[in-house]
Design an enzyme around this catalytic site. Sequence first.
Site, PDB file in Angstrom:
ATOM      1  N   SER A   1     -46.162 -51.485  44.145  1.00 45.58           N
ATOM      2  CA  SER A   1     -46.745 -52.715  44.688  1.00 45.58           C
ATOM      3  C   SER A   1     -46.806 -53.797  43.637  1.00 45.58           C
ATOM      4  O   SER A   1     -47.034 -53.538  42.458  1.00 45.58           O
ATOM      5  CB  SER A   1     -48.167 -52.447  45.192  1.00 45.58           C
ATOM      6  OG  SER A   1     -49.044 -52.238  44.107  1.00 45.58           O
ATOM      7  N   ASP A   2     -46.592 -55.030  44.083  1.00 44.80           N
ATOM      8  CA  ASP A   2     -46.904 -56.141  43.208  1.00 44.80           C
ATOM      9  C   ASP A   2     -48.406 -56.075  42.923  1.00 44.80           C
ATOM     10  O   ASP A   2     -49.151 -55.415  43.631  1.00 44.80           O
ATOM     11  CB  ASP A   2     -46.500 -57.470  43.856  1.00 44.80           C
ATOM     12  CG  ASP A   2     -46.282 -58.557  42.800  1.00 44.80           C
ATOM     13  OD1 ASP A   2     -46.751 -58.384  41.664  1.00 44.80           O
ATOM     14  OD2 ASP A   2     -45.639 -59.584  43.115  1.00 44.80           O
ATOM     15  N   PHE A   3     -48.847 -56.772  41.866  1.00 41.38           N
ATOM     16  CA  PHE A   3     -50.204 -56.565  41.374  1.00 41.38           C
ATOM     17  C   PHE A   3     -51.228 -57.225  42.298  1.00 41.38           C
ATOM     18  O   PHE A   3     -51.378 -58.441  42.293  1.00 41.38           O
ATOM     19  CB  PHE A   3     -50.328 -57.094  39.949  1.00 41.38           C
ATOM     20  CG  PHE A   3     -49.552 -56.293  38.937  1.00 41.38           C
ATOM     21  CD1 PHE A   3     -48.622 -55.336  39.321  1.00 41.38           C
ATOM     22  CD2 PHE A   3     -49.768 -56.492  37.576  1.00 41.38           C
ATOM     23  CE1 PHE A   3     -47.911 -54.594  38.375  1.00 41.38           C
ATOM     24  CE2 PHE A   3     -49.064 -55.756  36.628  1.00 41.38           C
ATOM     25  CZ  PHE A   3     -48.136 -54.814  37.027  1.00 41.38           C
TER      26      PHE A   3
END
Length: 782
Positions: free
Chosen positions: A278-280
């Site tokens: 996942s992106d942050f």
Amino acid sequence: MWSILYNTLLFLSPLTPSSLHTLSSHHPERYHGPDTDGGAWSEAYGKAKEVVGQMTVEEKVNLTTAVTGQCQANSGGVPRLGIPGLCFNDGPAGPRYTDFVTQWPSEFTAAASFDRDLIEQRAERIGKEFRGKGINVELGPVTGGPLGRSPYAGRNWEAFTPDPYLSSTLSFLTVRGMQSSGLITCAKHYILYEQEPVCDGPLDDEGGRTGCRDVSSEVDDKTMKELYLPSFAETVRAGTGSIMCSYNRINGTAACESNDALNRILKDELGFKGFVLSDFGATHSTVPSALGGMDMELPGERYYGKNLLKAVHKGDISESKLDDMVHRILTPWYAAKQDTDYPKINYQKYDLSDKVDINGHTFRNEHVNVKGNNALFARKVAAESTVLLKNSGILPMKGIRRIGVFGKDADYPSTLSGCGPDLFCLVGSRRRYWNGTVTIGGGSGAAYADYIAAPIEAITLKARQHGIRVDHVLQDDEAYYGSMGWIAYQSEVCIVFVSVFLVEGWDREHLRLDKKGEDLIRHVESHCAGEVVVVLHSGGQVVVEDWIDLPKIGAVLFAGYPGQETGNALVDILWGDVNPSAKLPFTMGKSAEDWPKDNIIRKMGKGSYPLSKFSEGLAIDYKWFDKHNITPRYEFGYGLSYTSFEMSALVIEEDYGKDRDTIQKTNERYEGEKDLYDNLYMAKVNVTNIGKVSGAAVAQLYMTFPEDENDQPPKHLRGYAKKFLEVGQMSTVEFSLRKKDISVWDVDRQLWRIPRGTFTFRVGNSSRSLPLSVELKISSLH
Ligand SMILES: *[C@@H]1O[C@H](CO)[C@@H](O)[C@H](O)[C@H]1NC(C)=O
Ligand SMILES: *[C@@H]1O[C@H](CO)[C@@H](O)[C@H](O)[C@H]1NC(C)=O
Ligand SMILES: *[C@@H]1O[C@H](CO)[C@@H](O)[C@H](O)[C@H]1NC(C)=O
Ligand SMILES: *[C@@H]1O[C@H](CO)[C@@H](O)[C@H](O)[C@H]1NC(C)=O
Ligand SMILES: *[C@@H]1O[C@H](CO)[C@@H](O)[C@H](O)[C@H]1NC(C)=O
């Protein structure tokens, strides 16, 4: 990604409706998604399977979850079985957060080189820098989220180009080059992430945004397959070990829990064998994310870890699903041979000091120098990527004795860490701009520089060698216009530096220059004794109509975000040591109205999230201008040289060649026998240098589909080749056409097919200068 935003501004979306779904609303079978079998990494998959077979459920969950560590993000390991956690770090322009590394020209700048070999070598060198720091996974390259649908998007400079063919070829070569050293890449941001969130709250104390909602991208199937997906398909073919899911929603569902985007399209249709992280801050749920196809949550434990463990114990997520997540994480790691031969992590991301103490751990920075001779190569990339937009003949400079240099953008950044060591400048209430020359944008696409060869430094050193006088006023403010006028009045060449500094999280509000750059140019132009050379450092399109045709504007260079070697590369072009050969990898319109209206959503709308309909379909960038007959200021593919070239003898012939490049086969469906990535035809053209100096030509091939394909824009780039030629030299340039390059996505049949009928191929030096053409009739199946 936005680590800084995530850490300090808490730029998080509220719970999404889908995260509130109970499991009963999902069909478990449908949501399992395809299990990996490793594909070409079958041996590595075997090893992963064996070791996972010895793990407890807690240990498996640990591999999918972030832990505190010394890298930008760290995943858990299984010490009992000798499996270390992985180290993740940004980003595409060089290793961020550490020292003794190179700040490379950004992707969007390097794309202007139109040079496949240069791009692959750039990637190999960047990959080795990451490896040298002990980083397992580079969070890059940016391969199509954003692709560049809107010129207002604040992050287009992180990616290559809005053209899907150019982006595809560069994405493939970049992943292959970066992973050649054993590094694992993470192609991002998957997918349809074409703008930043919409924020309607007041700015907070630090100038950060509040009240933000992720935008939902709505795109039809054909546009998805033909425009936004191809570069990701190329990264899968090139064997990228991981892919990052993005912040936006897709048809209302968060990208990181989109069964359609992750399971159906990425893991099934593209046959992706690695893992999705996942992106942050882009994770919004536990069960829908895991079932939807997200294999790892970064950068902290929120929805995975204990929550994932609970969901497995409850039976909401089967253990076989968890096994697949873990197989996907470990398979690329074994395939890259990181289990046997990889440097230990030798930096810490918190600051540049020798050590920090975090939560009872001591993390050290050994300041390992991974730069090698990359500065020279970065200079070459920057020079090869500088686009000459206008030239009266003032360039290359010859016989000049007095130069005036104007603008803050020629200067050193006020310290190396102009906007903090991260180069992350807030542009909110406190409007902190990058204070000096702009070499890279802000946010996760930034990279640290050990030094910056400012334009004023390089120009002064060069001038000194040639006995040239240099005066300068390195300011933008009107308060200095008096002294600027005085200096301009005594200069034979007035070089004006202007910029557009872009930062993740902030889409552009207009297409003009920062800090009234237009006024600065006009002021210098009105006073200059000789001619003006304008240098643009920008991460996107700039409307130049206010000044471009003024009588003393002699030359204009679009230098993009050239990285630490900025000044040296510029001097190479100004004095003609390098003949410019770069081409615009996007279209510069004459006015903001040239682009489709509202292709950035700026308001919340009526629903629970802002909605962006990609109603222009396939027609973005030059395809929009072509379709609507809009004359751009500078078209896609345009760029001048100090010499001139002639192209002749265009032919196209059948020339079957089996695909030899694919590392991991995709699962895409197509009509006919030959593989989608096999070559079917070859176009050839002769290029001759008919000018007075040597230089490189970029021959460009554009294709028009047969008439029946009436939903297609007028033309598509389908080949390009850069060739260096001595004066008078001729060379034959070849463009291979793969089956996919001449296919369309058939929505009814859900497969790629070659339309029957007459194709037109045109060749020339830009998308609007295509003097040669040839037709190709296809009547049978391939
Ligand atoms: C989880 O990973 C961390 C970091 O590698 C490690 O210290 C810890 O022991 C792991 N937990 C288990 C259950 O293996
Ligand atoms: C989103 O919805 C559109 C319209 O129904 C559909 O064509 C498209 O395939 C959907 N996208 C995804 C990724 O499922
Ligand atoms: C930018 O640099 C100038 C000195 O040239 C300084 O006066 C100014 O405060 C700096 N601005 C910021 C935001 O750092
Ligand atoms: C491109 O080629 C045309 C001839 O087709 C020529 O007139 C023009 O000067 C060339 N432009 C550039 C930028 O080289
Ligand atoms: C094109 O170049 C090839 C050699 O590369 C040569 O055989 C051919 O005659 C050239 N054609 C023309 C028209 O110049």
